[in-house]
Write a protein that holds these residues in place. Sequence first.
Motif, PDB file in Angstrom:
ATOM      1  N   VAL A 223       0.876  -1.175   0.000  1.00  0.00           N
ATOM      2  CA  VAL A 223       0.000   0.000   0.000  1.00  0.00           C
ATOM      3  C   VAL A 223       0.908   1.218   0.000  1.00  0.00           C
ATOM      4  CG1 VAL A 223      -1.857   1.221   1.181  1.00  0.00           C
ATOM      5  CG2 VAL A 223      -1.723  -1.290   1.323  1.00  0.00           C
ATOM      6  N   ASP A 224       0.965   1.917  -1.126  1.00  0.00           N
ATOM      7  CA  ASP A 224       1.919   3.017  -1.262  1.00  0.00           C
ATOM      8  C   ASP A 224       1.560   3.810  -2.515  1.00  0.00           C
ATOM      9  OD1 ASP A 224       4.281   4.629  -1.488  1.00  0.00           O
ATOM     10  OD2 ASP A 224       5.417   3.080  -0.447  1.00  0.00           O
ATOM     11  N   PRO A 225       1.522   5.143  -2.427  1.00  0.00           N
ATOM     12  CA  PRO A 225       1.268   5.920  -3.651  1.00  0.00           C
ATOM     13  C   PRO A 225       2.313   5.666  -4.732  1.00  0.00           C
ATOM     14  CG  PRO A 225       1.060   7.307  -1.702  1.00  0.00           C
ATOM     15  CD  PRO A 225       1.646   6.006  -1.248  1.00  0.00           C
ATOM     16  N   ARG A 226       3.510   5.325  -4.312  1.00  0.00           N
ATOM     17  CA  ARG A 226       4.626   5.081  -5.228  1.00  0.00           C
ATOM     18  C   ARG A 226       4.863   3.582  -5.335  1.00  0.00           C
ATOM     19  NH1 ARG A 226      10.199   5.651  -3.214  1.00  0.00           N
ATOM     20  NH2 ARG A 226      11.654   5.645  -4.982  1.00  0.00           N
TER      21      ARG A 226
ATOM     22  N   PHE B 282       2.193  19.975  -7.697  1.00  0.00           N
ATOM     23  CA  PHE B 282       2.672  18.613  -7.460  1.00  0.00           C
ATOM     24  C   PHE B 282       2.666  18.263  -5.974  1.00  0.00           C
ATOM     25  CE2 PHE B 282       4.454  19.408 -11.638  1.00  0.00           C
ATOM     26  CZ  PHE B 282       4.279  18.185 -12.274  1.00  0.00           C
ATOM     27  N   VAL B 283       2.431  16.990  -5.692  1.00  0.00           N
ATOM     28  CA  VAL B 283       2.637  16.438  -4.353  1.00  0.00           C
ATOM     29  C   VAL B 283       4.046  15.863  -4.311  1.00  0.00           C
ATOM     30  CG1 VAL B 283       1.935  14.699  -2.673  1.00  0.00           C
ATOM     31  CG2 VAL B 283       0.208  15.916  -3.993  1.00  0.00           C
ATOM     32  N   LEU B 284       4.859  16.362  -3.380  1.00  0.00           N
ATOM     33  CA  LEU B 284       6.246  15.923  -3.243  1.00  0.00           C
ATOM     34  C   LEU B 284       6.356  14.897  -2.125  1.00  0.00           C
ATOM     35  CD1 LEU B 284       9.359  16.133  -3.618  1.00  0.00           C
ATOM     36  CD2 LEU B 284       9.282  18.085  -2.029  1.00  0.00           C
ATOM     37  N   ASN B 285       6.868  13.726  -2.471  1.00  0.00           N
ATOM     38  CA  ASN B 285       7.130  12.640  -1.530  1.00  0.00           C
ATOM     39  C   ASN B 285       8.643  12.566  -1.337  1.00  0.00           C
ATOM     40  OD1 ASN B 285       7.247  10.253  -0.077  1.00  0.00           O
ATOM     41  ND2 ASN B 285       6.359   8.976  -1.677  1.00  0.00           N
TER      42      ASN B 285
ATOM     43  N   SER C 282       6.791   4.688 -11.834  1.00  0.00           N
ATOM     44  CA  SER C 282       6.641   4.230 -10.453  1.00  0.00           C
ATOM     45  C   SER C 282       5.969   5.295  -9.587  1.00  0.00           C
ATOM     46  CB  SER C 282       8.002   3.860  -9.855  1.00  0.00           C
ATOM     47  OG  SER C 282       8.825   4.994  -9.721  1.00  0.00           O
ATOM     48  N   VAL C 283       6.001   6.552 -10.036  1.00  0.00           N
ATOM     49  CA  VAL C 283       5.215   7.595  -9.376  1.00  0.00           C
ATOM     50  C   VAL C 283       3.996   7.888 -10.240  1.00  0.00           C
ATOM     51  CG1 VAL C 283       7.143   8.632  -8.153  1.00  0.00           C
ATOM     52  CG2 VAL C 283       6.586   9.436 -10.443  1.00  0.00           C
ATOM     53  N   GLN C 284       2.920   8.341  -9.606  1.00  0.00           N
ATOM     54  CA  GLN C 284       1.696   8.625 -10.323  1.00  0.00           C
ATOM     55  C   GLN C 284       1.729  10.041 -10.892  1.00  0.00           C
ATOM     56  OE1 GLN C 284      -1.909   7.533  -8.139  1.00  0.00           O
ATOM     57  NE2 GLN C 284      -0.690   6.259  -6.765  1.00  0.00           N
ATOM     58  N   PRO C 285       0.930  10.315 -11.911  1.00  0.00           N
ATOM     59  CA  PRO C 285       0.831  11.696 -12.413  1.00  0.00           C
ATOM     60  C   PRO C 285       0.472  12.656 -11.287  1.00  0.00           C
ATOM     61  CG  PRO C 285      -0.271  10.178 -13.917  1.00  0.00           C
ATOM     62  CD  PRO C 285       0.092   9.385 -12.697  1.00  0.00           C
ATOM     63  N   GLY C 286       1.121  13.796 -11.296  1.00  0.00           N
ATOM     64  CA  GLY C 286       0.868  14.785 -10.257  1.00  0.00           C
ATOM     65  C   GLY C 286       1.678  14.589  -8.999  1.00  0.00           C
ATOM     66  N   GLN C 287       2.487  13.520  -8.949  1.00  0.00           N
ATOM     67  CA  GLN C 287       3.324  13.244  -7.783  1.00  0.00           C
ATOM     68  C   GLN C 287       4.787  13.154  -8.207  1.00  0.00           C
ATOM     69  OE1 GLN C 287       1.888   9.799  -5.606  1.00  0.00           O
ATOM     70  NE2 GLN C 287      -0.243  10.271  -6.120  1.00  0.00           N
ATOM     71  N   VAL C 288       5.687  13.592  -7.332  1.00  0.00           N
ATOM     72  CA  VAL C 288       7.127  13.468  -7.570  1.00  0.00           C
ATOM     73  C   VAL C 288       7.771  12.942  -6.300  1.00  0.00           C
ATOM     74  CG1 VAL C 288       7.307  15.226  -9.372  1.00  0.00           C
ATOM     75  CG2 VAL C 288       7.472  15.906  -6.966  1.00  0.00           C
ATOM     76  N   PHE C 289       8.942  12.348  -6.462  1.00  0.00           N
ATOM     77  CA  PHE C 289       9.671  11.796  -5.322  1.00  0.00           C
ATOM     78  C   PHE C 289      11.114  12.258  -5.374  1.00  0.00           C
ATOM     79  CE2 PHE C 289      12.718   8.685  -3.737  1.00  0.00           C
ATOM     80  CZ  PHE C 289      12.295   8.512  -2.431  1.00  0.00           C
ATOM     81  N   ALA C 290      11.672  12.626  -4.200  1.00  0.00           N
ATOM     82  CA  ALA C 290      13.081  12.998  -4.090  1.00  0.00           C
ATOM     83  C   ALA C 290      13.660  12.379  -2.823  1.00  0.00           C
ATOM     84  CB  ALA C 290      13.235  14.517  -4.044  1.00  0.00           C
ATOM     85  N   PRO C 291      14.907  11.910  -2.869  1.00  0.00           N
ATOM     86  CA  PRO C 291      15.542  11.352  -1.676  1.00  0.00           C
ATOM     87  C   PRO C 291      15.978  12.443  -0.715  1.00  0.00           C
ATOM     88  CG  PRO C 291      17.065  11.293  -3.522  1.00  0.00           C
ATOM     89  CD  PRO C 291      15.758  11.789  -4.065  1.00  0.00           C
ATOM     90  N   MET C 292      16.110  12.049   0.573  1.00  0.00           N
ATOM     91  CA  MET C 292      16.384  13.035   1.627  1.00  0.00           C
ATOM     92  C   MET C 292      17.853  13.089   2.033  1.00  0.00           C
ATOM     93  SD  MET C 292      17.056  10.703   4.228  1.00  0.00           S
ATOM     94  CE  MET C 292      16.812  11.550   5.775  1.00  0.00           C
ATOM     95  N   HIS C 293      18.754  12.405   1.339  1.00  0.00           N
ATOM     96  CA  HIS C 293      20.109  12.209   1.852  1.00  0.00           C
ATOM     97  C   HIS C 293      21.082  13.350   1.562  1.00  0.00           C
ATOM     98  CE1 HIS C 293      18.912   8.064   2.634  1.00  0.00           C
ATOM     99  NE2 HIS C 293      18.512   7.955   1.382  1.00  0.00           N
ATOM    100  N   TRP C 294      20.883  14.056   0.457  1.00  0.00           N
ATOM    101  CA  TRP C 294      21.927  14.989   0.023  1.00  0.00           C
ATOM    102  C   TRP C 294      21.920  16.265   0.853  1.00  0.00           C
ATOM    103  CZ3 TRP C 294      20.622  11.063  -3.107  1.00  0.00           C
ATOM    104  CH2 TRP C 294      21.650  10.461  -3.842  1.00  0.00           C
ATOM    105  N   THR C 295      23.115  16.793   1.083  1.00  0.00           N
ATOM    106  CA  THR C 295      23.307  17.926   1.976  1.00  0.00           C
ATOM    107  C   THR C 295      24.089  19.024   1.258  1.00  0.00           C
ATOM    108  OG1 THR C 295      25.483  17.341   2.845  1.00  0.00           O
ATOM    109  CG2 THR C 295      23.592  16.183   3.794  1.00  0.00           C
ATOM    110  N   GLY C 296      24.364  20.104   1.964  1.00  0.00           N
ATOM    111  CA  GLY C 296      25.208  21.146   1.418  1.00  0.00           C
ATOM    112  C   GLY C 296      26.655  20.737   1.299  1.00  0.00           C
ATOM    113  N   GLU C 297      27.027  19.605   1.891  1.00  0.00           N
ATOM    114  CA  GLU C 297      28.393  19.105   1.779  1.00  0.00           C
ATOM    115  C   GLU C 297      28.639  18.371   0.474  1.00  0.00           C
ATOM    116  OE1 GLU C 297      30.963  19.476   4.115  1.00  0.00           O
ATOM    117  OE2 GLU C 297      29.560  20.895   4.992  1.00  0.00           O
TER     118      GLU C 297
END
Length: 881
Positions: free
Chosen positions: A198-201, A580-583, A648-663
């Motif tokens: 059960v997952d939007p993505r 867009f809905v951002l996941n 793998s994402v639905q129309p109107g939705q986007v996904f981005a990972p949370m790992h990247w930093t200013g470093e």
Amino acid sequence: MTTVRTTCPYCGVGCGVKAQLLPGDGAPEDRIAITGDPDHPANLGRLCSKGSALAETIWLQDRLLAPKVNGVDTSWDSALQLVADRFNAVIDEHGPDAVAFYVSGQFLTEDYYVANKLMKGFIGSGNIDTNSRLCMASSVAGHKRAFGTDTVPGLYTDLEEADLVVLVGSNLAWCHPVLYQRLVAAKTARPDLKVVTVDPRRTATADIADLHLGLTPGSDVALFNGLLVHLHEQGAVDTGFVLDHVSGFDEAVTAAYGDDLSVTGLAPAELEAFFRLWAGTRKVVTLYSQGVNQSSSGADKVNAILNCHLATGRIGHPGTGPFSVTGQPNAMGGREVGGLANMLACHLDIEDPAHRDAVRTFWDAPGLTETAGLKAVDMFRAVADGSIKAIWIAHTNPVVTLPEADAVKAALQACDFVVVSDITARADTARLADVLLPASAWGEKDGTVTNSERCISRQRAFLPAPGDTRPDWAMMAEVGRRMGHARAFDFASPAEIFREYAALSGIAGRFGRDFDISALAGITDTEYADLQPVRWPVTGVRTGGRFFGDGAFFTPDGKGRMLALQNRLPAAMPDADFPFVLNTGRIRDQWHTMTRTAKSPRLSAHLAEPFLEIHPADAGNLGLKPADLAQVDSPHGRAILRVRITDSVQPGQVFAPMHWTGENASAARIDAVVAAVTDPVSGQPETKAAVARVTKFQAQSFAFALSVAEPAPDAPYWARARARGGWRTELAWATPPADWTETARALFGLPDTAQPITVSDPARGIHRLAFFEGQKLVAALFAGPEPVAVSRQYLAGQLDGAADLGLLSGQPGADRPDPGAIVCSCFEVGVNTIRSAIAEQGLVTVEAIGAALRAGTNCGSCRPEIRALIEANAPNQMAAE
């Protein structure tokens, strides 16, 4: 050879690890072998790609090795006295609530205990919270509302004994790979075991699903209310269990009838199939994770799931029950010791006067706080408005991970006094510290952690503490002593702390709480050193096991509570400005903000760059092509990410990972885009359903660079990652640099005497440069007007040995196969290698690929990608397990 049994420092699965220190005089990272511990009950010898690469992350480059005050090395005596004096001064002038601790699931339980005791017991404020607020607070709230305590009822073996496993908001294959492999093995052994995701993505986990429900973000309560209605109508309610052991049933069912299933976006046939499967299967486990918790209605989502298990009595028996899987190695340990702002130690409640009196007496702490403190988001808002004037941040990076991250950064920049304890000074938050304290890292410190199934395991040191680093409990205890509480913090070892903590849990047990490990209160130092994994409770009459199968709960009336719930959609909904809905979430081979995993070249080889997943239809409407750059904006911030077009994402939705930093990237702190909206019950932020605008980032020049030395990018877009022998960097400019040779020299820090070999076509905007020292490649740059099409894995290999003289072609010669982008990080098997095996050897099963190439045979999280390659490259043959 010395072998030490310890525990992995990554996710909440809590895998056992064997660290072997090989004899010799080389650097520790060259003499450490890491393998899974076959005797540990969590993993039985398995490790994921991150765990397998632990030896590649322990080298000392970038380690913080001495205390610093205002960026200058100093002594521990000077640094800790400054911390104690400044905290005392703030308390004297503004009161205890003007100070705060923000700590981490990277703490060991002993670290957590000392920090909690210091803040709540002796500073006298509830202002200690943890980054577990960002991942598990909604589960804690849901458990307490339903069970009376924060109790995980089941065990990992339930996944293997169930006949139906429902995975809600959980990409188990990438985020908890060892549990995923246990489930895969169970399904292979018993094909009748059904799996629903059960997952939007549609994630890699859906590869084993018999049914995937791509529901609308934020509609989980409606889905499980619909299930509750179906259970009621089909006679699937366990009436005897409900009458004897559950309260609130009638109100919960009435509320469920009033909910609107259409908000799920699922077809009636999908809903009916799910409801019938769940209702018709007695042994059901509903496993949930961040897709449920990280929501402005996360606690309600948890309780909607718990309602269905309580209504059917499917809890506390083998193969049944709701199951929350935690995100961090000691998120559970932090919950046990009161690391959250609204809890006391050992699952005791701040709101309960009797509990407070018991802890006050046990600690001999007259100034024990009587109120809960500020939860994470509110804590940093209080830093911003000046209510909190001094804060200690330990082993976490809120400038990257908290929502509205730019505002968090500004708050810390303006704060009167910021202390950061960490293993590196090269983190976005650490750069803002007035006092920076060098902490011991995994492999150097001793203590305990608790995993998602309540299993307490030892983390053991197998390396000496480098430089002037210290364990967290030691620095916290010393500050407590210097603040005037010498007797309360006269700890000499983690074992001593553990004994006190276990003794306090006995008091909690006498209050009828779930957490009680009092049988370990008399453990000797030797017994502590040898402690084997054990699930709590650990008392004179009981060890481990499941909870609630007997219908006995920890509520005042002893009954489980069902709640009347109505679905609430996310706080912000898409509109014309932000459509867009951002996941956001994790990827397979990285961990949190990459201070550890980014040191491993092979962990960076799979996905080396921050990215945005977007549906093909949306990409077409926006004029985005694969590998373009996209700018993601919200009212709170922006990010620039590489485009990955996928259904793998639905129309109107986007996904981005949370790992990247200013470093490691110019503009990839995705939580800067996310609004600081929280669940009203749990205080957990909503990071799965932000709103955003996506546009094409207009770049005229792109480049891929390699270098032995760490590059110093100066471009609107850049992202760098480790490669064997050096670094790989992606760059883009809105306007092409005027002089590519000088741009390369500045990027790589090369002297004017370093002359490149060049291939250039100015009319087409193509420039390629390579710098050598003798036969060794020290740097190379490949630039063009479009995203550069070269074999990155082949080129990255040129830094680690003698380079090909023809490398400026960007492709290997015919005598040197190109492995392509890495698919299997555990064994570094590339996409082209797998395609060749399919074509040349006729391999058409994942097992056959594994037998030939080893790919997919360790952690298994790459198996869905291997299957997709088989299906794409062998379309006329059956690609099956």
